[in-house]
Enzyme design. Structure first.
Site, mmCIF file in Angstrom:
data_model
loop_
_atom_site.group_PDB
_atom_site.id
_atom_site.type_symbol
_atom_site.label_atom_id
_atom_site.label_comp_id
_atom_site.label_asym_id
_atom_site.label_seq_id
_atom_site.Cartn_x
_atom_site.Cartn_y
_atom_site.Cartn_z
ATOM 1 N N GLY A 4 0.807 -1.226 0.000
ATOM 2 C CA GLY A 4 0.000 0.000 0.000
ATOM 3 C C GLY A 4 0.835 1.268 0.000
ATOM 4 O O GLY A 4 0.344 2.320 0.398
ATOM 5 N N HIS A 14 9.743 6.433 3.309
ATOM 6 C CA HIS A 14 9.278 7.074 4.539
ATOM 7 C C HIS A 14 8.925 6.029 5.579
ATOM 8 O O HIS A 14 8.520 4.914 5.267
ATOM 9 C CB HIS A 14 8.074 7.983 4.276
ATOM 10 C CG HIS A 14 6.950 7.315 3.549
ATOM 11 N ND1 HIS A 14 6.946 7.145 2.183
ATOM 12 C CD2 HIS A 14 5.797 6.760 3.995
ATOM 13 C CE1 HIS A 14 5.834 6.522 1.815
ATOM 14 N NE2 HIS A 14 5.126 6.266 2.903
ATOM 15 N N HIS A 73 6.568 5.510 8.975
ATOM 16 C CA HIS A 73 5.443 6.035 9.752
ATOM 17 C C HIS A 73 5.738 5.787 11.233
ATOM 18 O O HIS A 73 6.005 4.646 11.627
ATOM 19 C CB HIS A 73 4.146 5.292 9.428
ATOM 20 C CG HIS A 73 3.677 5.415 8.002
ATOM 21 N ND1 HIS A 73 2.649 6.239 7.628
ATOM 22 C CD2 HIS A 73 4.078 4.791 6.864
ATOM 23 C CE1 HIS A 73 2.431 6.122 6.321
ATOM 24 N NE2 HIS A 73 3.284 5.243 5.833
HETATM 25 P P1 5GP Z 1 2.277 5.278 2.212
HETATM 26 O O1 5GP Z 1 0.917 4.708 1.945
HETATM 27 O O2 5GP Z 1 2.989 5.660 0.934
HETATM 28 O O3 5GP Z 1 3.108 4.414 3.119
HETATM 29 O O4 5GP Z 1 2.019 6.587 3.043
HETATM 30 C C1 5GP Z 1 2.008 7.868 2.494
HETATM 31 C C2 5GP Z 1 1.534 8.799 3.584
HETATM 32 O O5 5GP Z 1 1.775 10.125 3.159
HETATM 33 C C3 5GP Z 1 0.033 8.691 3.863
HETATM 34 O O6 5GP Z 1 -0.160 8.369 5.238
HETATM 35 C C4 5GP Z 1 -0.506 10.075 3.496
HETATM 36 O O7 5GP Z 1 -1.523 10.511 4.353
HETATM 37 C C5 5GP Z 1 0.732 10.945 3.587
HETATM 38 N N1 5GP Z 1 0.747 12.098 2.685
HETATM 39 C C6 5GP Z 1 0.488 12.100 1.355
HETATM 40 N N2 5GP Z 1 0.635 13.330 0.838
HETATM 41 C C7 5GP Z 1 0.991 14.134 1.868
HETATM 42 C C8 5GP Z 1 1.284 15.526 1.962
HETATM 43 O O8 5GP Z 1 1.251 16.280 0.991
HETATM 44 N N3 5GP Z 1 1.631 16.007 3.189
HETATM 45 C C9 5GP Z 1 1.688 15.192 4.293
HETATM 46 N N4 5GP Z 1 2.034 15.751 5.445
HETATM 47 N N5 5GP Z 1 1.426 13.868 4.241
HETATM 48 C C10 5GP Z 1 1.080 13.352 3.046
#
Ligand code: 5GP
Ligand code: ZN
Length: 120
Positions: free
Chosen positions: A99, A106, A108
Site C-alpha cells: 500500500g 518514509h 510512519h
Molecule cells: P504510504 O501509503 O505511501 O506508506 O504513506 C504515504 C503517507 O503520506 C500517507 O499516510 C498520506 O496521508 C501521507 N501524505 C500524502 N501526501 C501528503 C502531503 O502532501 N503532506 C503530508 N504531510 N502527508 C502526506
C-alpha cells in the site's frame, strides 16, 4: 548541494524537504526530517523521510545504507518529544502490495493509542 537541487520533479516529499510544499515539521537533522501526516491514522502520526530521494526499502542497500541509521535514530527522539512514553508503532510500506502510495522512502511513526496485531 542544497536539498532543493536534489528535488525529484513531482515528488511531494522532496518538495516538503525543500520547503516548496509546507509541512508541519517536528524534527530535522542533516539527513532526515519528520513531519505530521496529512491524514493521521493515530493521535500522533509522523512521517520520517530522508532528505535524499530514495523510492523504497529496495533502494536503501544500493543507494544509501546509512539512511537506515538516520531514520531509526530519529524515532526515539521524536517519540520523546511527542511524549509517547507508553510505546509506539513504526511502519514502512514498501511497494504496491504493502500500500505504498508515495514513492519517496518514509517511515510512519504512530502513537497515542493502542495498536492491534496482526495489522490489517
Ligand atoms: P504510504 O501509503 O505511501 O506508506 O504513506 C504515504 C503517507 O503520506 C500517507 O499516510 C498520506 O496521508 C501521507 N501524505 C500524502 N501526501 C501528503 C502531503 O502532501 N503532506 C503530508 N504531510 N502527508 C502526506
Ligand atoms: Zn522525493
Amino acid at each position: 548541494m542544497s536539498a532543493k537541487k536534489k528535488d525529484v520533479p513531482n515528488c511531494i516529499f522532496c518538495k516538503i524537504v525543500s520547503g516548496d510544499i509546507k509541512g508541519e515539521i517536528v524534527y530535522k537533522d542533516a539527513d532526515v526530517i519528520g513531519f505530521v501526516d496529512i491524514s493521521p491514522q493515530a493521535p500522533k502520526h509522523i512521517l520520517i523521510i530522508p532528505r535524499d530521494h530514495l523510492v523504497s526499502i529496495e533502494d536503501i542497500a544500493k543507494k544509501k545504507p546509512s539512511v537506515l541509521e538516520s531514520l531509526m535514530t530519529a524515532v526515539p527522539k521524536i517519540a520523546r518529544k511527542l511524549k509517547l512514553s507508553g510505546g509506539y508503532r513504526v511502519v514502512m510500506n514498501s511497494g504496491k502490495d504493502a500500500g505504498q502510495l508515495v514513492p519517496h522512502l518514509h517511515l510512519h511513526l504512530l502513537g497515542g493509542r493502542k495498536f492491534h496485531w496482526p495489522p490489517g
